[in-house]
Design a protein around this motif. Structure first.
Motif, PDB file in Angstrom:
ATOM      1  N   ILE A 104       0.718  -0.885  -0.029  1.00 11.25           N
ATOM      2  CA  ILE A 104       0.221  -0.174  -0.133  1.00 11.25           C
ATOM      3  C   ILE A 104       1.109   0.989   0.219  1.00 11.25           C
ATOM      4  N   LEU A 105       2.097   1.413   0.771  1.00 11.28           N
ATOM      5  CA  LEU A 105       2.759   2.369   0.869  1.00 11.28           C
ATOM      6  C   LEU A 105       3.504   2.511  -0.239  1.00 11.28           C
ATOM      7  N   PHE A 106       4.015   1.658  -1.506  1.00 15.24           N
ATOM      8  CA  PHE A 106       4.051   1.751  -2.882  1.00 15.24           C
ATOM      9  C   PHE A 106       2.779   2.115  -3.652  1.00 15.24           C
ATOM     10  N   LEU A 107       2.714   1.875  -3.809  1.00 15.42           N
ATOM     11  CA  LEU A 107       0.981   1.951  -3.925  1.00 15.42           C
ATOM     12  C   LEU A 107       0.509   3.683  -4.515  1.00 15.42           C
ATOM     13  N   LEU A 108       0.478   4.307  -2.520  1.00 16.67           N
ATOM     14  CA  LEU A 108       0.493   5.929  -2.722  1.00 16.67           C
ATOM     15  C   LEU A 108       1.911   6.313  -3.095  1.00 16.67           C
ATOM     16  N   ALA A 109       3.060   6.132  -2.755  1.00 14.30           N
ATOM     17  CA  ALA A 109       4.154   6.818  -3.733  1.00 14.30           C
ATOM     18  C   ALA A 109       3.877   6.588  -4.850  1.00 14.30           C
ATOM     19  N   SER A 110       3.866   6.028  -5.635  1.00 12.65           N
ATOM     20  CA  SER A 110       3.341   5.805  -6.840  1.00 12.65           C
ATOM     21  C   SER A 110       2.444   6.320  -8.471  1.00 12.65           C
ATOM     22  N   ASP A 111       1.200   6.091  -7.260  1.00 14.68           N
ATOM     23  CA  ASP A 111      -0.082   6.950  -8.165  1.00 14.68           C
ATOM     24  C   ASP A 111      -0.217   8.162  -7.267  1.00 14.68           C
ATOM     25  N   CYS A 112      -1.202   8.273  -5.736  1.00 13.28           N
ATOM     26  CA  CYS A 112      -1.370   9.336  -5.370  1.00 13.28           C
ATOM     27  C   CYS A 112      -0.593  10.668  -4.877  1.00 13.28           C
ATOM     28  N   TYR A 113       0.879   9.731  -4.603  1.00 10.97           N
ATOM     29  CA  TYR A 113       1.565  11.385  -4.049  1.00 10.97           C
ATOM     30  C   TYR A 113       1.991  11.919  -5.041  1.00 10.97           C
ATOM     31  N   PRO A 114       2.361  11.216  -6.371  1.00 10.64           N
ATOM     32  CA  PRO A 114       2.778  12.187  -7.246  1.00 10.64           C
ATOM     33  C   PRO A 114       2.216  13.131  -7.464  1.00 10.64           C
ATOM     34  N   THR A 115       0.559  12.692  -8.231  1.00 14.77           N
ATOM     35  CA  THR A 115      -0.477  13.543  -8.449  1.00 14.77           C
ATOM     36  C   THR A 115      -0.791  15.039  -7.806  1.00 14.77           C
ATOM     37  N   PHE A 116      -0.837  14.476  -6.429  1.00 14.74           N
ATOM     38  CA  PHE A 116      -0.487  15.308  -5.134  1.00 14.74           C
ATOM     39  C   PHE A 116       0.090  16.325  -4.552  1.00 14.74           C
ATOM     40  N   ARG A 117       1.889  15.844  -5.526  1.00 20.43           N
ATOM     41  CA  ARG A 117       2.688  16.979  -5.118  1.00 20.43           C
ATOM     42  C   ARG A 117       2.721  17.569  -6.580  1.00 20.43           C
ATOM     43  N   ALA A 118       1.046  17.137  -7.271  1.00 16.19           N
ATOM     44  CA  ALA A 118       1.578  18.604  -8.713  1.00 16.19           C
ATOM     45  C   ALA A 118       0.358  18.901  -8.641  1.00 16.19           C
ATOM     46  N   SER A 119      -1.071  19.293  -8.038  1.00 15.95           N
ATOM     47  CA  SER A 119      -1.290  19.432  -7.710  1.00 15.95           C
ATOM     48  C   SER A 119      -1.067  20.807  -6.521  1.00 15.95           C
ATOM     49  N   PRO A 120      -2.836  22.326  -7.600  1.00 13.24           N
ATOM     50  CA  PRO A 120      -2.271  23.156  -7.537  1.00 13.24           C
ATOM     51  C   PRO A 120      -2.715  23.657  -5.830  1.00 13.24           C
ATOM     52  N   ALA A 121      -3.400  22.514  -5.032  1.00 10.50           N
ATOM     53  CA  ALA A 121      -2.962  22.600  -3.635  1.00 10.50           C
ATOM     54  C   ALA A 121      -1.743  22.396  -3.179  1.00 10.50           C
ATOM     55  N   PHE A 122      -1.025  21.362  -3.139  1.00 10.35           N
ATOM     56  CA  PHE A 122       0.633  21.625  -2.968  1.00 10.35           C
ATOM     57  C   PHE A 122       0.986  22.602  -2.837  1.00 10.35           C
ATOM     58  N   LYS A 123       0.239  22.674  -4.468  1.00 12.84           N
ATOM     59  CA  LYS A 123       2.078  23.927  -4.944  1.00 12.84           C
ATOM     60  C   LYS A 123       2.281  25.064  -4.434  1.00 12.84           C
ATOM     61  N   ALA A 124       0.771  25.772  -4.073  1.00 14.25           N
ATOM     62  CA  ALA A 124       0.168  27.036  -2.839  1.00 14.25           C
ATOM     63  C   ALA A 124       0.777  26.776  -1.424  1.00 14.25           C
ATOM     64  N   PHE A 125       0.523  24.977  -1.553  1.00  8.74           N
ATOM     65  CA  PHE A 125       1.485  25.249   0.228  1.00  8.74           C
ATOM     66  C   PHE A 125       2.680  25.175  -0.025  1.00  8.74           C
ATOM     67  N   PHE A 126       3.095  24.677  -0.959  1.00  9.25           N
ATOM     68  CA  PHE A 126       4.575  23.927  -0.578  1.00  9.25           C
ATOM     69  C   PHE A 126       5.326  26.201  -0.763  1.00  9.25           C
TER      70      PHE A 126
END
Length: 171
Positions: A104-126
């Motif tokens: 599950i950690l691999f699934l999150l790291a390879s799918d959900c987390y990269p799309t989260f990091r590319a999201s406008p919400a994360f960019k604004a947060f960063f």
């Protein structure tokens, strides 16, 4: 990317990022994987007697077909974990869910987390986090490097006072 995800999930200083990641997953109706990771961490931290109870909760919540937060695991991993629950000895070392956790950690790291990091919400947060760090470092640098308006006089009078004491001590 997995190291970044693990930092987000397990580093207490990244609590804000983790909260934002959870919100991102909630909007996509995908919090079950994060909830499973947190449940397994709780299982690992529990004492051996409590692990049996926590393991049953994990099974009922995440592993059984049609469970409230069923996770998408390889069928073999899922069956192995459910079958192993019947062995009381399996809870002694807290490693019962390790393979499922890693999957599950691999699934999150390879799918959900990269799309989260590319999201406008994360960019604004960063960007806001970066600006806060820059501002804080400027404040520290300013407070250390900048002379105060009264410092030259303070230094002058300190030198004069020390010289006077020295001269008095010579007499």
């Amino acid at each position: 990317m997995q190291e970044d995800l693990e930092s987000c999930l397990f580093d207490p200083s990244k609590a804000s990022e983790k909260r934002l990641f959870r919100e991102y997953l909630q909007k996509r109706f995908a919090t079950e994987n994060l909830n499973f990771i947190e449940a397994v961490v709780g299982y690992r931290k529990a004492d051996a007697a409590k692990r049996i109870e926590v393991a049953a909760e994990i099974r009922d919540t995440f592993l059984l077909p049609d469970s409230p937060q069923e996770i998408n695991l390889d069928e073999g991993l899922n069956k192995d974990a459910i079958k192993a629950l019947d062995d009381p000895e399996v809870h002694n070392d807290g490693k019962l869910f390790d393979k499922a956790f890693d999957s599950i950690l691999f699934l999150l790291a390879s799918d959900c987390y990269p799309t989260f990091r590319a999201s406008p919400a994360f960019k604004a947060f960063f960007n806001s986090e970066r600006e806060a760090r820059i501002s804080a470092s400027k404040d520290v640098a300013h407070s250390v490097d900048s002379p105060k308006p009264h410092e030259p006089f303070h230094v002058f009078f300190t030198v004069v006072a020390l010289a006077s004491l020295f001269l008095v001590s010579l007499q």
